[in-house]
Design a protein around this motif. Structure first.
Motif, short mmCIF file in Angstrom:
data_model
loop_
_atom_site.label_atom_id
_atom_site.label_comp_id
_atom_site.label_asym_id
_atom_site.label_seq_id
_atom_site.Cartn_x
_atom_site.Cartn_y
_atom_site.Cartn_z
N ASP A 455 0.86 -1.19 0.00
CA ASP A 455 0.00 0.00 0.00
C ASP A 455 0.89 1.23 0.00
O ASP A 455 1.95 1.25 0.64
CB ASP A 455 -0.91 0.02 1.24
CG ASP A 455 -1.84 -1.18 1.30
OD1 ASP A 455 -2.47 -1.47 0.27
OD2 ASP A 455 -1.92 -1.81 2.37
N LEU A 456 0.44 2.27 -0.71
CA LEU A 456 1.18 3.53 -0.78
C LEU A 456 0.34 4.66 -0.20
O LEU A 456 -0.88 4.71 -0.43
CB LEU A 456 1.56 3.87 -2.22
CG LEU A 456 2.68 3.07 -2.87
CD1 LEU A 456 2.81 3.43 -4.34
CD2 LEU A 456 4.01 3.30 -2.15
N TYR A 457 0.99 5.55 0.53
CA TYR A 457 0.31 6.68 1.14
C TYR A 457 1.12 7.96 0.93
O TYR A 457 2.36 7.92 0.93
CB TYR A 457 0.10 6.47 2.64
CG TYR A 457 -0.72 5.26 2.97
CD1 TYR A 457 -2.10 5.35 3.13
CD2 TYR A 457 -0.12 4.01 3.14
CE1 TYR A 457 -2.86 4.22 3.44
CE2 TYR A 457 -0.86 2.88 3.46
CZ TYR A 457 -2.23 3.00 3.60
OH TYR A 457 -2.97 1.89 3.90
N GLU A 458 0.43 9.07 0.78
CA GLU A 458 1.06 10.38 0.76
C GLU A 458 0.92 10.98 2.14
O GLU A 458 -0.20 11.24 2.61
CB GLU A 458 0.41 11.28 -0.28
CG GLU A 458 1.18 12.57 -0.55
CD GLU A 458 2.51 12.33 -1.24
OE1 GLU A 458 3.54 12.87 -0.75
OE2 GLU A 458 2.54 11.61 -2.25
N VAL A 459 2.05 11.15 2.82
CA VAL A 459 2.04 11.69 4.18
C VAL A 459 2.56 13.12 4.14
O VAL A 459 3.68 13.38 3.68
CB VAL A 459 2.92 10.83 5.12
CG1 VAL A 459 2.94 11.44 6.53
CG2 VAL A 459 2.42 9.40 5.17
N LYS A 460 1.74 14.06 4.60
CA LYS A 460 2.14 15.47 4.69
C LYS A 460 1.75 15.97 6.06
O LYS A 460 0.60 16.37 6.28
CB LYS A 460 1.47 16.29 3.59
CG LYS A 460 1.93 15.96 2.18
CD LYS A 460 1.28 16.87 1.15
CE LYS A 460 1.77 16.56 -0.25
NZ LYS A 460 1.14 17.44 -1.27
N GLY A 461 2.69 15.92 6.99
CA GLY A 461 2.38 16.28 8.36
C GLY A 461 1.32 15.35 8.91
O GLY A 461 1.48 14.13 8.91
N ALA A 462 0.20 15.93 9.35
CA ALA A 462 -0.89 15.13 9.91
C ALA A 462 -1.82 14.56 8.85
O ALA A 462 -2.70 13.76 9.16
CB ALA A 462 -1.69 15.97 10.90
N SER A 463 -1.62 14.95 7.61
CA SER A 463 -2.47 14.47 6.52
C SER A 463 -1.91 13.19 5.92
O SER A 463 -0.73 13.14 5.54
CB SER A 463 -2.59 15.54 5.43
OG SER A 463 -3.27 15.05 4.30
#
Length: 469
Positions: A455-463
């Motif tokens: 699985d891939l996720y885009e992590v930007k701080g709390a998002s």
């Protein structure tokens, strides 16, 4: 993917995430501009409990400390961070726990990255299908393994090779957290993907996966660094007070291996028969000549754990010289007494094959048990650990209570009247659920990645947003 890259640099902060490393060493490692940072996070060494229960061998706070420093360091210099065998056993729950830590750290530190999660826990229906196809084969020694064993398993994981890591790197993941993985695959994936010789890449990986364990004398878990080139690699600890020598690096091939020259991986065997070790400085070693023999069939090792019951333990010491001289007879008579008393208490409700009783005698054969070559003890005191395992914790506790009283007053011929045989600093204590390894097999998949979904996720701080593949 291959490139014309002449050198690839690798930083391993520690041998196991959670065991720690010196921040000063890590900062020196970052200054050497690694192309990626890699770390192992688990093993079967601590036993089956951690895979079975989803607990971690290292405290969560210790894991978080190491993970935070590695995440911040990797993002600061803009290189991938690879961590495998999450949470000791590498099952899905342990991976999700580590991923949760990473997301929480990202939120608190304001970090942004593409996160790849590679799962290693195996679907039981998939394993049954492969078993029926004759594509699950035993290793030696192997326990009995059938569909019943699959059903009884709390968790079964596959030990991934380099290919799932390479898939995540090709997908652009900046941070890759994985379930159960070959320790070496974490470090071999990128250099092999970029065209460096497999023998050189896998041997470098074998050295780095243990962090600074291959130095002459490791004072504490710490960092190791490698330069991978087309015909050799160089290893050196970032801490200038630590020394690598040809002997320390060569001898590391013996660590956790039955054969010091052949190390088996999913895709083949690392062959160190012609490896050459040269000191190029007081602290650095150059290694060349390592080879890799492709396997005729790709295989993935399976690891599984099943619950065998619940345990209660009692710890006591014996200092009476008369008892010590006859300790084997004394423990044998005690075991008989406990078996009889358990029969009196439970009757037919608890069958003999439903519970276990064991005594470890420290000071005589507590470490090696029946394999201990020294048969006679000259100790003036012995520590006895009594273990009762039963289907429920309540039953185990009951047997633990029976054990305490029976052991406390078991008579010997040399004394008349009531005696006190053992001193118990702790009464019967709940050990909780206990597990055993129930798989030592390999499976033959159709592809190297089919057992390891990503699985891939885009992590930007709390998002955090999932990336559709």
């Amino acid at each position: 993917m291959t490139t014309d890259q002449e050198e690839l640099r690798v930083l391993a902060p520690t041998g196991v995430t959670g065991s720690g490393f010196l921040e000063s060493s890590f900062e020196r490692g970052l200054e050497l501009k690694p192309h990626f940072i890699g770390a192992d996070a688990g093993s079967t060494d601590p036993g089956p409990e951690y895979l079975g229960s989803s607990k971690s061998a290292f405290p969560q706070d210790a894991i978080r400390r190491d993970l935070r420093l590695m995440l911040i360091g990797a993002r600061k210099i803009g290189v991938p961070l690879l961590i495998g065998t999450a949470g000791t056993g590498g099952n899905n729950e342990q991976l999700d726990t580590l991923a949760g830590m990473a997301k929480d750290i990202a939120a608190k530190e304001g970090l942004s990255f593409k996160l790849g999660l590679i799962r290693a826990e195996q679907d039981k229906a998939y394993l049954k299908k492969r078993m029926r196809q004759g594509r699950i084969k035993p290793l030696s020694p192997a326990p009995d393994f059938d569909e019943g064993a699959i059903d009884r398993s709390a968790h079964i994981v596959g030990m991934m090779g380099a290919e799932p890591w390479q898939r995540a790197l090709n997908a652009g993941a900046d941070v890759i957290l994985a379930g159960r993985s070959s320790d070496t695959a974490i470090f071999a994936a990128m250099p092999v993907m970029r065209g460096f010789p497999e023998g050189i890449s896998w041997h470098m990986a074998k050295i780095l996966e243990c962090g600074a364990a291959s130095v002459v004398q490791r004072r504490t878990p710490d960092c190791m660094f490698a330069w991978v080139r087309k015909d050799h690699f160089v290893v050196q600890a970032p801490d200038p007070t630590l020394r690598c020598t040809p002997q320390s690096i060569a001898s590391h091939s013996l660590y956790e291996n039955a054969d010091p020259f052949k190390l088996v991986e999913c895709s083949g065997t690392l062959d160190l028969t012609n490896s050459k070790y040269e000191a190029i400085s007081h602290t650095a070693v150059k290694v060349s000549g390592s080879a890799f023999i492709k396997a005729p069939r790709y295989t993935v090792k399976l690891e599984g754990a099943e619950k065998v019951g619940y345990m209660s333990i009692l710890i006591g010491s014996v200092r009476d010289p008369f008892i010590i001289r006859q300790i084997d007879d004394w423990t044998a008579r005690l075991t008989e007494k406990i078996q009889a008393r358990v029969k009196m208490v439970f009757g037919d409700k608890l069958k003999p094959d439903e519970w276990l009783f064991n005594i470890r005698i420290y000071g005589k054969n507590g470490t090696m048990g029946p394999l201990e070559p020294v048969k006679e003890t000259k100790a003036h005191e012995l520590c006895l650990v009594f273990e009762a395992t039963a289907p429920t914790q309540q039953i185990a506790n009951t047997i633990g209570g029976i054990t305490r009283h029976q052991a406390l007053h078991l008579p010997i011929p040399e004394w008349s009247g009531l005696i006190t045989a053992i001193a118990c600093p702790y009464n019967s204590m709940e050990r909780g659920a206990v597990y055993k390894f129930n798989v030592n097999h390999v499976v033959e998949p159709d592809t190297p990645t089919e057992m390891f979904p990503m699985d891939l996720y885009e992590v930007k701080g709390a998002s955090v947003k999932e990336i559709k593949q």
